[in-house]
Design a protein around this motif. Structure first.
Motif, mmCIF file in Angstrom:
data_model
loop_
_atom_site.group_PDB
_atom_site.id
_atom_site.type_symbol
_atom_site.label_atom_id
_atom_site.label_comp_id
_atom_site.label_asym_id
_atom_site.label_seq_id
_atom_site.Cartn_x
_atom_site.Cartn_y
_atom_site.Cartn_z
ATOM 1 N N THR A 123 0.843 -1.202 0.000
ATOM 2 C CA THR A 123 0.000 0.000 0.000
ATOM 3 C C THR A 123 0.873 1.245 0.000
ATOM 4 O O THR A 123 0.583 2.216 -0.715
ATOM 5 N N GLN A 124 1.963 1.229 0.767
ATOM 6 C CA GLN A 124 2.866 2.380 0.786
ATOM 7 C C GLN A 124 3.517 2.587 -0.581
ATOM 8 O O GLN A 124 3.633 3.722 -1.055
ATOM 9 N N LEU A 125 3.922 1.501 -1.233
ATOM 10 C CA LEU A 125 4.502 1.616 -2.582
ATOM 11 C C LEU A 125 3.473 2.187 -3.566
ATOM 12 O O LEU A 125 3.804 3.035 -4.387
ATOM 13 N N ILE A 126 2.229 1.722 -3.480
ATOM 14 C CA ILE A 126 1.182 2.239 -4.352
ATOM 15 C C ILE A 126 0.999 3.730 -4.111
ATOM 16 O O ILE A 126 0.915 4.524 -5.055
ATOM 17 N N CYS A 127 0.960 4.126 -2.844
ATOM 18 C CA CYS A 127 0.824 5.554 -2.512
ATOM 19 C C CYS A 127 1.986 6.360 -3.075
ATOM 20 O O CYS A 127 1.789 7.418 -3.672
ATOM 21 N N ASP A 128 3.197 5.850 -2.901
ATOM 22 C CA ASP A 128 4.390 6.565 -3.354
ATOM 23 C C ASP A 128 4.444 6.684 -4.880
ATOM 24 O O ASP A 128 4.673 7.768 -5.412
ATOM 25 N N TYR A 129 4.244 5.577 -5.581
ATOM 26 C CA TYR A 129 4.371 5.579 -7.043
ATOM 27 C C TYR A 129 3.224 6.308 -7.730
ATOM 28 O O TYR A 129 3.423 6.969 -8.745
ATOM 29 N N LEU A 130 2.021 6.151 -7.201
ATOM 30 C CA LEU A 130 0.844 6.696 -7.884
ATOM 31 C C LEU A 130 0.336 7.975 -7.236
ATOM 32 O O LEU A 130 -0.697 8.504 -7.656
ATOM 33 N N GLU A 131 1.065 8.433 -6.240
ATOM 34 C CA GLU A 131 0.705 9.660 -5.521
ATOM 35 C C GLU A 131 -0.747 9.623 -5.043
ATOM 36 O O GLU A 131 -1.524 10.553 -5.266
ATOM 37 N N LEU A 132 -1.086 8.530 -4.375
ATOM 38 C CA LEU A 132 -2.421 8.357 -3.817
ATOM 39 C C LEU A 132 -2.359 8.468 -2.299
ATOM 40 O O LEU A 132 -1.320 8.223 -1.692
ATOM 41 N N ASN A 133 -3.492 8.799 -1.726
ATOM 42 C CA ASN A 133 -3.638 8.745 -0.272
ATOM 43 C C ASN A 133 -4.124 7.351 0.090
ATOM 44 O O ASN A 133 -4.859 6.728 -0.692
ATOM 45 N N PRO A 134 -3.773 6.840 1.264
ATOM 46 C CA PRO A 134 -4.250 5.507 1.662
ATOM 47 C C PRO A 134 -5.776 5.366 1.597
ATOM 48 O O PRO A 134 -6.286 4.278 1.353
ATOM 49 N N GLU A 135 -6.511 6.455 1.776
ATOM 50 C CA GLU A 135 -7.976 6.419 1.716
ATOM 51 C C GLU A 135 -8.497 6.134 0.305
ATOM 52 O O GLU A 135 -9.667 5.802 0.136
ATOM 53 N N GLN A 136 -7.647 6.278 -0.699
ATOM 54 C CA GLN A 136 -8.042 6.015 -2.082
ATOM 55 C C GLN A 136 -7.812 4.560 -2.481
ATOM 56 O O GLN A 136 -8.117 4.169 -3.602
ATOM 57 N N ILE A 137 -7.270 3.783 -1.549
ATOM 58 C CA ILE A 137 -6.936 2.378 -1.801
ATOM 59 C C ILE A 137 -7.802 1.515 -0.894
ATOM 60 O O ILE A 137 -7.941 1.787 0.295
ATOM 61 N N LYS A 138 -8.377 0.463 -1.469
ATOM 62 C CA LYS A 138 -9.218 -0.430 -0.676
ATOM 63 C C LYS A 138 -8.839 -1.874 -0.964
ATOM 64 O O LYS A 138 -8.672 -2.261 -2.117
#
Length: 179
Positions: A123-138
Motif C-alpha cells: 500500500t505504501q509503494l502504491i501511494c508513493d508511485y501513484l501519488e495516492l492517499n491511503p484512503e483512495q486504496i481499498k
C-alpha cells in the motif's frame, strides 16, 4: 475459453461483508482496489466478469510487467500480481506500478494471493508511485462460495450428478469443510 456462467461473489473489507456489485458499481469509490484470495478461489473469474461489465480487458501481471506499452484505459484490471512479485519482487512491483502510472487509469483493480500480499508495504509503494492517499486504496478479500453457491456451481457443471451425494462423499472422505 471461459464459460459465460458466473456466480456473483461476496467480498470482505474492514470486517464488512459486501456483494461484488456493491464494490464494482458504476460509482466505484476508490482509485485502487486490491482483491485478495488464495489459488482457485475465483479471482480470475471475477476479474474477467468485471472486464466484461466495463467493456475493457484485464491483463495478467506478467504481461503488464513485460509489455512495452499498454493502451490508456479508464479501468485497468491486473490479475496475478503475486506471480510476478515472486519472481523478482522489487523490480517487478516497481515496473508494474510505473506502468500503471503511465497508463493513468481512473481505477486500477489488482488481484493477488492473500498469502503473498504485504498490505502495509505494498500500500505504501502504491501511494508513493501513484501519488495516492491511503484512503483512495481499498483491499477486499474474496470469500469462498457458500453452500448454495457451491450447489449452483456443481449443478451447472455436473448436470447428471447429485450435489448432496457429492457433498456427503466429501464429508465421509474427511476432505474438509468446503463451506
Amino acid at each position: 475459453m471461459m464459460s459465460d456462467f458466473y456466480i456473483s461473489r461476496k467480498l470482505k473489507g474492514n470486517g464488512n461483508l459486501i456483494q461484488q456489485n456493491e464494490v464494482f458499481s458504476s460509482q466505484i469509490k476508490y482509485k485502487f482496489i486490491i482483491l485478495l484470495a488464495e489459488p482457485g478461489a475465483g479471482k480470475t473469474a471475477l476479474l474477467s466478469n468485471l472486464a466484461k461489465q466495463y467493456k475493457t480487458k484485464f491483463y495478467r501481471a506478467n504481461v503488464i510487467n513485460t509489455k512495452l506499452s499498454i493502451d490508456k484505459q479508464k479501468i485497468l484490471i491486473i490479475d496475478g500480481f503475486d506471480e510476478v512479485a515472486k519472481l523478482n519482487e522489487k523490480s517487478a512491483i516497481e515496473s508494474i506500478l510505473t506502468k500503471i502510472e503511465s497508463i493513468n487509469p481512473d481505477i486500477t483493480v489488482l488481484s493477488s494471493r492473500s498469502s503473498e500480499w504485504d498490505d502495509i508495504r505494498n500500500t505504501q509503494l502504491i501511494c508513493d508511485y501513484l501519488e495516492l492517499n491511503p484512503e483512495q486504496i481499498k483491499t477486499y478479500y474474496l470469500l469462498p462460495l457458500d453452500i448454495d453457491e457451491q450447489r449452483c456451481f456443481f449443478n451447472y457443471h455436473c448436470k447428471e450428478s447429485n450435489f448432496f451425494d457429492f457433498y456427503k462423499q466429501l464429508s465421509i472422505l474427511d476432505v474438509g469443510n468446503i463451506n
